[in-house]
Design a protein around this motif. Structure first.
Motif, PDB file in Angstrom:
ATOM      1  N   TYR A 170       0.819  -1.212   0.000  1.00 33.58           N
ATOM      2  CA  TYR A 170       0.000   0.000   0.000  1.00 33.58           C
ATOM      3  C   TYR A 170       0.855   1.266   0.000  1.00 33.58           C
ATOM      4  CZ  TYR A 170      -3.282   3.561   1.582  1.00 33.58           C
ATOM      5  OH  TYR A 170      -4.014   4.712   1.703  1.00 33.58           O
ATOM      6  N   TYR A 171       1.757   1.365   1.015  1.00 34.82           N
ATOM      7  CA  TYR A 171       2.521   2.599   1.152  1.00 34.82           C
ATOM      8  C   TYR A 171       3.605   2.737   0.086  1.00 34.82           C
ATOM      9  CZ  TYR A 171       0.178   3.365   5.588  1.00 34.82           C
ATOM     10  OH  TYR A 171      -0.782   3.587   6.547  1.00 34.82           O
ATOM     11  N   ARG A 174       1.746   3.987  -2.921  1.00 36.06           N
ATOM     12  CA  ARG A 174       1.143   5.308  -2.734  1.00 36.06           C
ATOM     13  C   ARG A 174       2.186   6.418  -2.711  1.00 36.06           C
ATOM     14  NH1 ARG A 174      -2.996   7.058   2.187  1.00 36.06           N
ATOM     15  NH2 ARG A 174      -3.199   9.262   1.568  1.00 36.06           N
ATOM     16  N   TYR A 175       3.299   6.180  -1.993  1.00 33.77           N
ATOM     17  CA  TYR A 175       4.257   7.266  -1.795  1.00 33.77           C
ATOM     18  C   TYR A 175       5.491   7.168  -2.706  1.00 33.77           C
ATOM     19  CZ  TYR A 175       1.520   8.322   2.366  1.00 33.77           C
ATOM     20  OH  TYR A 175       0.503   8.649   3.221  1.00 33.77           O
TER      21      TYR A 175
END
Length: 342
Positions: A170-171, A174-175
């Motif tokens: 996820y991270y 996303r980033y």
């Protein structure tokens, strides 16, 4: 010359051990009652599909499964002629996958080298992280550096790999715009190696390498710290310091070499343990490794596919053990091999 003789001796010992392992793998796989074809034939007979039964019976004869188990093993290895002569592992024929209805070689062709790449990357990550942090934690014992590294290590051991994979999924996407799932962009699958495909593989390796290697790096860092602290408390360290040897040189010249022995010995177990331990991670991350394939083969009793994958893992174990034995001789002057004796 002694080193060369020992390397040759270890190589032939590895081959003999692999032969014994092959017997155990084949026998254990055939221990449960029935097999894939037997179960399939029973299902087809119950449903009245005579054409399917005929095909299953043909495959049973084609791959010598109608013969005694000892003869099945010899045919599978290539020591005994089958229906088409000598066509076994030694001749490069890995058998047929009844579950996927394809040759085993086609199923594992790409996954073998991708499995090795993923786990080699994880091992490099383990050593690159554990070695400096373990030494630093021991050298700065009972300081904030030691406590911080211990906290990070325990956190890495306590966090389940599949949960860490989901978090980084996820991270990371996303980033940092990291790709989600797989080991390469789908457009490169089945294509020959190129610079663009290599870059895609390297980018896709970031998350799997971190996830698979985290727990191993944490455990190794804690063991290295403990071994280093044990060595740093011995009289020869105090003697070296009293004679004016620089602490950094003393640290790498003596205690580290002794404390590092167990980690060289671990090479033989590290690679296969990561292969077997990354099955769930491979499923979660959608990695094209042999882990999910092995899980499917064992569940469906697909004997040729599961036997070949287990042989591959056994080969990795034996090669790693041989490499670690040779490196231990080179690393530790207290170890001497003369022919067969240590």
């Amino acid at each position: 010359m002694v080193m060369l003789r020992y390397a040759v001796y270890r190589f032939f010992t590895m081959l003999l051990t692999l032969l014994v392992v092959s017997v155990l793998i084949f026998v254990i796989i055939n221990l449960p009652p029935g097999d894939y074809l037997s179960n399939q034939i029973a299902e087809l007979q119950a449903s009245g599909q005579s054409a399917g039964v005929a095909k299953a019976e043909f495959l049973r004869t084609e791959y010598a499964l109608d013969r005694p188990i000892w003869e099945q093993y010899l045919v599978w290895m290539g020591f005994w002629p089958g229906p088409h002569g000598f066509e076994g592992l030694l001749q490069g024929n890995y058998g047929w996958s009844f579950e996927f209805d394809r040759p085993v070689a086609e199923i594992v062709g790409d996954t073998l080298w991708l499995t090795v790449v993923v786990n080699l990357a994880a091992i490099l990550f383990v050593y690159a992280v554990a070695l400096p942090l373990g030494v630093l934690a021991a050298a700065k014992s009972r300081t904030w550096i030691d406590y911080t590294s211990a906290f990070v290590g325990y956190l890495g051991l306590a966090t389940p790999n599949f949960l860490l994979a989901l978090i980084l999924f996820y991270y990371g996407h996303r980033y940092f715009n990291l790709p989600i799932g797989g080991l390469m962009d789908p457009s490169f699958e089945g294509q020959p190696m190129s610079w663009e495909k290599l870059k895609s593989i390297l980018v896709h390796l970031i998350v799997p390498t971190f996830v698979i290697g985290t727990s191993g790096a944490s455990a190794m860092m804690q063991r290295l710290r403990a071994n280093m602290l044990d060595e740093l408390g011995k009289p020869y360290v105090e003697t070296a310091i009293a004679k004016g040897m620089a602490p950094s040189r003393m640290l790498t010249k003596y205690p580290l070499r002794v404390a590092f022995n167990p980690f060289v010995a671990d090479i033989g177990n590290l690679l296969p343990s990561m292969v077997s331990g990354s099955v769930l991670v491979s499923v979660v991350l959608g990695l094209q490794t042999i882990g999910p394939t092995l899980l499917t083969a064992l569940k469906t009793q697909d004997q040729f596919l599961s036997a070949f994958i287990l042989m591959f893992v056994a080969l990795l174990t034996l090669i790693g053990t041989m490499i670690s034995d040779i490196l231990l001789v080179m690393l530790d002057p207290r170890i001497r091999y003369e022919g067969r004796e240590a």
